[in-house]
Design a protein around this motif. Structure first.
Motif, PDB file in Angstrom:
ATOM      1  N   ILE A 121       0.851  -1.187   0.000  1.00  0.00           N
ATOM      2  CA  ILE A 121       0.000   0.000   0.000  1.00  0.00           C
ATOM      3  C   ILE A 121       0.887   1.237   0.000  1.00  0.00           C
ATOM      4  O   ILE A 121       1.918   1.275   0.681  1.00  0.00           O
ATOM      5  CB  ILE A 121      -0.923   0.006   1.239  1.00  0.00           C
ATOM      6  CG1 ILE A 121      -1.949  -1.127   1.131  1.00  0.00           C
ATOM      7  CG2 ILE A 121      -1.639   1.345   1.404  1.00  0.00           C
ATOM      8  CD1 ILE A 121      -2.777  -1.320   2.372  1.00  0.00           C
ATOM      9  N   LEU A 125      -2.631   4.427  -3.858  1.00  0.00           N
ATOM     10  CA  LEU A 125      -3.600   3.326  -3.827  1.00  0.00           C
ATOM     11  C   LEU A 125      -4.912   3.721  -4.501  1.00  0.00           C
ATOM     12  O   LEU A 125      -5.438   4.811  -4.307  1.00  0.00           O
ATOM     13  CB  LEU A 125      -3.865   2.898  -2.383  1.00  0.00           C
ATOM     14  CG  LEU A 125      -4.797   1.685  -2.210  1.00  0.00           C
ATOM     15  CD1 LEU A 125      -4.281   0.774  -1.110  1.00  0.00           C
ATOM     16  CD2 LEU A 125      -6.212   2.141  -1.891  1.00  0.00           C
ATOM     17  N   SER A 178      -1.595  -0.043  -6.651  1.00  0.00           N
ATOM     18  CA  SER A 178      -0.721   0.831  -5.867  1.00  0.00           C
ATOM     19  C   SER A 178       0.605   1.009  -6.594  1.00  0.00           C
ATOM     20  O   SER A 178       0.849   0.388  -7.627  1.00  0.00           O
ATOM     21  CB  SER A 178      -0.491   0.247  -4.460  1.00  0.00           C
ATOM     22  OG  SER A 178       0.148  -1.022  -4.542  1.00  0.00           O
TER      23      SER A 178
END
Length: 440
Positions: A121, A125, A178
């Motif tokens: 992440i 994202l 991401s």
């Protein structure tokens, strides 16, 4: 995603069939041309009664995730949200529905996604595959990223709020993107005068067998039924650092400049747009068409190629600079994150009659709620139209409702306008729509 690129990309109208995300009803259109259907930054306005502020605020005091959300979105907004705090974990990634609310047209859900074991992440994202029962026409936007805890906070917005009110609903995430790469203002070095002097080879494209397109002349091309596009792969013009696409042909067809791009398909959600910049620094946008090619070289349904079309009749291309902005996704993380919860309405809406002809549709009423102002009418909403909506408050201040979502079905139109600051509907003196003042 960089905000400038995001605003431009969000203008493209792409039908559901264009790619998997659209098939799932997840991403609202990305845009080559101005449109305000979805995905503009929205600060959710939530001001209701003092009792509701007090009761929700006290209930939320013991919820750490809700308190954290309050620090992100401001107390005025967060205290009016309904705390949810329901989570789901898969493969070391935790998804939590922190808070939610809705009115008759719109539902808003705040969600956090945290990687408990790795670095899957980051601040870029973007949810790729997600769904909400009973809702439709979704969009999502990251509003905060905490690098210390590796947690992203997102705001999910969906139309169809009335059908969600006080019902048990299911929110599901199947995958997210991401570590995206953004390429801004990439100059396209092409000798357009040489291109203009050459007659390109073309092939026929059935406009009824394409996944989509957008722009000012897209409707005109659609009405023609069959149009001519450039023969693919007549050139290979690569742009600096861009590996996921290249220009596969350039040429003039019927006095319009066509620039054809070919996409590798290696990235699940790479995208971008090509535009001109004039001497004043203003952007000139293209219309575009997406299509595929079969083994015999004939066009068919697909997204391998996108052809950008500029109407340059009144332009001196020698005075223009050809540019492009592009985004390539990095990681595509899949999983199964599911939550079920109830969502409650922010309160009653105020409704008044309102009649105005907007050309392609006729408004007949408006409603006002803490989430904004909604116009109702009949016809077909024109995405290029600019409707200015302001709310004058009892203290003399004026709030501009500068973000809009629209929905048309069976000639029924809903257009919702959302302010960037909390809107206390009990303190509205009047609503102004394109210069017409409605006294409250």
């Amino acid at each position: 995603m960089n905000n400038n690129i995001k605003k431009e990309l969000e203008r493209i109208e792409i039908p559901k069939e264009l790619h998997e995300r659209s098939k799932l009803g997840v991403r609202i259109a990305k845009s080559e041309q101005p449109k305000r259907k979805f995905k503009k930054t929205i600060a959710i306005p939530l001001v209701a009664s003092v009792f509701l502020i007090f009761s929700v605020g006290v209930g939320a005091a013991s919820i750490p995730s809700f308190n954290n959300l309050l620090s992100i979105v401001s107390p005025q907004i967060a205290l009016m949200l309904q705390p949810i705090q329901i989570s789901s974990e898969d493969d070391g990634i935790k998804m939590e529905v922190v808070a939610a609310m809705n009115d008759d047209e719109m539902a808003v859900i705040y969600v956090t996604i945290q990687d408990l074991t790795g670095n899957r992440i980051d601040k870029t994202l973007d949810i790729y595959d997600y769904s909400l029962t009973e809702g439709h026409m979704f969009n999502s936007q990251i509003v905060d990223y905490d690098e210390t805890t590796n947690t992203a906070t997102l705001r999910i917005q969906a139309n169809g709020g009335e059908s969600l009110n006080n019902k048990k609903i299911r929110f599901h995430i199947g995958s997210f993107l991401s570590h995206k790469q953004t390429f801004e203002e990439v100059e396209v070095n092409a000798n357009l005068m040489e291109v203009k002097n050459n007659t390109p080879q073309t092939i026929s494209l059935d406009m009824n067998n394409i996944p989509g397109g957008s722009g000012e002349i897209f409707g005109e091309l659609k009405e023609q039924g069959t149009v001519q596009v450039l023969k693919p792969d007549e050139t290979e013009l690569y742009l600096p650092k861009i590996e996921f696409m290249h220009i596969s042909n350039l040429g003039f067809i019927d006095n319009r400049l066509h620039i054809q791009t070919k996409w590798t398909g290696d990235d699940i959600d790479s995208h971008g747009y090509i535009y001109f910049i004039d001497a004043l620094g203003d952007k000139i946008h293209a219309s575009n068409i997406s299509f595929g090619i079969d083994k015999l070289g004939n066009t068919n349904y697909g997204t391998k190629y996108r052809e950008y079309i500029f109407d340059v009749d009144n332009l001196d291309i020698n005075e223009l600079k050809l540019m492009g902005d592009f985004v390539s996704n990095g990681n595509h993380t899949t999983g199964n994150w599911n939550t079920t919860f109830k969502i409650q309405s922010v309160g009653e809406e105020k409704k008044v009659d309102f009649s105005k002809d907007f050309g392609t549709w006729m408004a007949n009423s408006i409603t006002v709620s803490p989430l904004g102002v909604t116009l109702y009418g009949n016809g077909e909403f024109n995405n290029s139209s600019k409707i200015v909506v302001n709310a004058k408050m009892n203290d003399g201040s004026v709030q501009t409702l500068d973000s809009m979502t629209s929905f048309s079905e069976n000639e029924k139109v809903k257009a919702k306008f959302v302010p960037s600051l909390p809107l206390d509907s009990s303190k509205i003196e009047s609503i102004n729509i394109d210069g017409i003042e409605i006294d409250f």
